[in-house]
Design a protein around this motif. Structure first.
Motif, PDB file in Angstrom:
ATOM      1  N   PRO A 183       0.826  -1.221   0.000  1.00 12.89           N
ATOM      2  CA  PRO A 183       0.000   0.000   0.000  1.00 12.89           C
ATOM      3  C   PRO A 183       0.855   1.264   0.000  1.00 12.89           C
ATOM      4  CG  PRO A 183      -0.029  -1.057   2.167  1.00 12.89           C
ATOM      5  CD  PRO A 183       0.698  -1.986   1.255  1.00 12.89           C
ATOM      6  N   ARG A 184       0.213   2.391  -0.324  1.00 13.38           N
ATOM      7  CA  ARG A 184       0.924   3.654  -0.510  1.00 13.38           C
ATOM      8  C   ARG A 184       1.767   4.036   0.701  1.00 13.38           C
ATOM      9  NH1 ARG A 184       3.973   6.760  -0.871  1.00 13.38           N
ATOM     10  NH2 ARG A 184       3.986   8.872  -1.710  1.00 13.38           N
ATOM     11  N   GLU A 185       1.268   3.752   1.907  1.00 12.44           N
ATOM     12  CA  GLU A 185       2.012   4.179   3.094  1.00 12.44           C
ATOM     13  C   GLU A 185       3.268   3.346   3.338  1.00 12.44           C
ATOM     14  OE1 GLU A 185      -1.511   1.584   4.435  1.00 12.44           O
ATOM     15  OE2 GLU A 185      -1.123   3.237   3.022  1.00 12.44           O
TER      16      GLU A 185
ATOM     17  N   HIS B 176       5.493   2.434   0.785  1.00 13.51           N
ATOM     18  CA  HIS B 176       6.524   2.643  -0.246  1.00 13.51           C
ATOM     19  C   HIS B 176       6.645   4.137  -0.534  1.00 13.51           C
ATOM     20  CE1 HIS B 176       3.783   3.655  -3.534  1.00 13.51           C
ATOM     21  NE2 HIS B 176       2.992   2.660  -3.131  1.00 13.51           N
TER      22      HIS B 176
ATOM     23  N   SER C 147       5.748   8.210  -5.604  1.00 11.52           N
ATOM     24  CA  SER C 147       4.758   9.281  -5.557  1.00 11.52           C
ATOM     25  C   SER C 147       4.435   9.761  -6.964  1.00 11.52           C
ATOM     26  CB  SER C 147       5.305  10.455  -4.732  1.00 11.52           C
ATOM     27  OG  SER C 147       4.494  11.605  -4.906  1.00 11.52           O
ATOM     28  N   ARG C 148       3.178  10.138  -7.181  1.00 19.17           N
ATOM     29  CA  ARG C 148       2.802  10.679  -8.494  1.00 19.17           C
ATOM     30  C   ARG C 148       3.587  11.946  -8.824  1.00 19.17           C
ATOM     31  NH1 ARG C 148      -3.442  11.653  -8.234  1.00 19.17           N
ATOM     32  NH2 ARG C 148      -2.836  12.032  -6.067  1.00 19.17           N
TER      33      ARG C 148
ATOM     34  N   TYR D 255       3.052  -0.239 -10.611  1.00 17.54           N
ATOM     35  CA  TYR D 255       2.466   0.844  -9.802  1.00 17.54           C
ATOM     36  C   TYR D 255       1.053   1.089 -10.310  1.00 17.54           C
ATOM     37  CZ  TYR D 255       1.740   5.562  -7.920  1.00 17.54           C
ATOM     38  OH  TYR D 255       1.244   6.663  -7.275  1.00 17.54           O
TER      39      TYR D 255
ATOM     40  N   ASP E 184      -5.089   3.024  -6.790  1.00 16.45           N
ATOM     41  CA  ASP E 184      -4.946   3.090  -5.326  1.00 16.45           C
ATOM     42  C   ASP E 184      -3.517   3.423  -4.889  1.00 16.45           C
ATOM     43  OD1 ASP E 184      -3.630   0.770  -5.934  1.00 16.45           O
ATOM     44  OD2 ASP E 184      -4.910  -0.551  -4.735  1.00 16.45           O
ATOM     45  N   PHE E 185      -2.650   3.732  -5.863  1.00 13.95           N
ATOM     46  CA  PHE E 185      -1.259   4.151  -5.605  1.00 13.95           C
ATOM     47  C   PHE E 185      -0.448   3.058  -4.890  1.00 13.95           C
ATOM     48  CE2 PHE E 185      -4.015   7.998  -4.979  1.00 13.95           C
ATOM     49  CZ  PHE E 185      -3.940   8.395  -6.309  1.00 13.95           C
ATOM     50  N   SER E 186      -0.851   1.817  -5.075  1.00 18.79           N
ATOM     51  CA  SER E 186      -0.099   0.695  -4.496  1.00 18.79           C
ATOM     52  C   SER E 186       0.946   0.199  -5.484  1.00 18.79           C
ATOM     53  CB  SER E 186      -1.049  -0.457  -4.147  1.00 18.79           C
ATOM     54  OG  SER E 186      -1.607  -1.007  -5.337  1.00 18.79           O
TER      55      SER E 186
END
Length: 443
Positions: free
Chosen positions: A15-17, A19, A22-23, A149, A153-155
């Motif tokens: 999940p995003r938190e 790794h 970032s966009r 990526y 969900d930015f995972s």
């Protein structure tokens, strides 16, 4: 059945938190492609080197996208799209100077359509059988390159353990290393190049077959090997790449005559010069200064040139003729392995052939050499030779000063300090080199 069919991918969603991708660090054009594909009803992921590089804090130059849309479906979505390739069909979405490469998920199987074809030695000749994201992940070369990526969900999606390998700074092949190298021998060079670029270790099982299979590089297209050399040596990691090639026996195949000369040069002087030159190349890349393929190959093939020149001179050939013959011989032999274009091979030869002219101080010769279009590159090369031997220190000092003097001052200086035998226009008689000498005497 392919060995990859025995691999069972297991999805791990980071999940995003957990790794750092970032966009904000992703090309806006790559984001446009990802969102448009998603809006069109297709799966779309940033994939491969960009994800890997972002995870280690790098700044990718290229952003590739993987999707379940076929190349034709991608083309229907983007007016600025062109389809390329026959062996491996891709969509290129063009935004001015930036190209976003979009690849359809590939399967590692022959469905009987003729869209997957392999050489009897295992090399893949054609690869256009499409599949799922799981199929696509296991057919990629290294685990670190099989990370996806997800924009929804930015995972980060990991199917083969690449996330942990990136954290542990390991280059690991997916599947059986020998099989994968036989499919595409250039993967051996990619292992070295990526390990050098990322400061990764090549995992033991991935490294083990390389010395045994190094000769397979002879089957690769010479033009492809040329491009791979540019990536290895002109992107800021030349020293580490060279040392990796040496360590794994690949230098002997890529540059056979130079490798032979380096092995036989017991003083290590030639290797010192090559490493010094590659270190300088890395510094120029780091400073955003231009780097020349002609100078690079002049450096990498210099040991071969020195060896060929010594052999010809020892056979009694006149020095000037031996220099031309040695340059031609080394170039022609190297073309069997690496397709060095003439726009680089000819300046490379000029850099070599100008070296013997730096010892001539006759006024007319000095001005002629200073005005030569290849003078600066040849002088830089002469300066680099100091890493091998101090023999040329006087020449380097003279020509460094000559470049800084106005023409009339230099002419007056040369007129007031004639070299013995040159005052009346006669060229200075060059001292005899010791047996085995050459343009690189002492090296």
């Amino acid at each position: 059945m392919s060995e990859l069919h025995t691999i069972h991918p297991t999805l791990r969603v980071i999940p995003r938190e957990e790794h750092n991708v970032s966009r904000r660090d992703v090309s806006p054009n790559a984001l446009r492609v990802l969102y448009r594909l998603r809006e069109g009803g297709f799966g779309a992921y940033l994939v491969g080197g960009a994800v890997r590089d972002l995870l280690v804090g790098g700044h990718p130059k290229d952003f590739d996208v993987a999707t379940d849309a076929t190349p034709e479906q991608v083309k229907q979505l983007f007016r600025n799209c062109r389809l390329i390739g026959r062996r491996f069909r891709l969509a290129h979405v063009v935004f001015g100077r930036e190209i976003i490469e979009v690849a359809t998920f590939r399967a590692n199987a022959d469905d009987g359509s003729g869209d997957r074809e392999t050489h009897e030695g295992g090399r893949v000749l054609r690869d256009n059988v499409f599949g799922s994201i799981e199929d696509d992940a296991i057919r990629r070369d290294f685990t670190a390159n099989a990370l996806y990526y997800a924009i929804e969900d930015f995972s980060v999606r990991d199917y083969v353990g690449g996330f942990e390998d990136v954290r542990n700074r390991l280059m690991r092949l997916i599947g059986d290393p020998e099989t994968r190298y036989r499919e595409d021998p250039v993967r051996m060079l990619r292992a070295v190049r990526l390990a050098a670029k990322l400061d990764f270790q090549i995992e033991a099982a991935t490294a083990e077959p390389i010395p045994r299979l190094a000769s397979l590089l002879g089957e690769a297209a010479p033009a492809r090997l040329f491009e791979e050399c540019l990536k290895m040596f002109l992107t800021g990691n030349a020293v580490a790449s060279f040392e990796g090639l040496e360590r794994l026996g690949l230098l002997d195949v890529l540059f056979p005559e130079s490798a032979q000369a380096l092995h036989s040069n017991r003083s290590g002087a030639l290797r010192r010069m090559v490493i010094a030159g590659l270190r300088g190349t890395d510094a120029r890349v780091a400073n955003d200064e231009p780097v020349s393929p002609a100078f690079l190959f002049a450096l990498l093939l210099w040991p071969a040139y020195c060896r060929a020149l010594a052999q010809l001179q020892n056979g009694g050939m006149h020095a000037a003729e031996a220099e031309r013959r040695a340059a031609d011989r080394v170039t022609v032999h190297q073309l069997n392995t690496i397709a060095l274009p003439r726009r680089f091979s000819l300046p490379m030869q000029e850099i070599w052939l100008l070296q013997s002219r730096f010892s001539l101080r006759q006024r007319k010769r000095v001005f002629r050499l200073l005005s030569h279009p290849r003078f600066r590159a040849a002088f830089d090369f002469l300066s680099l030779r100091l890493a091998a031997s101090n023999e040329h220190a006087d020449d380097v000092a003279f020509w460094r000063e000559a470049q800084q003097q106005p023409g009339d001052e230099l002419a007056a200086h040369l007129d007031s300090h004639p070299v013995a035998g040159e005052a009346n226009g006669a060229p200075r008689r060059r001292r005899r080199r010791r047996r085995g000498g050459s343009a690189a005497a002492g090296e």
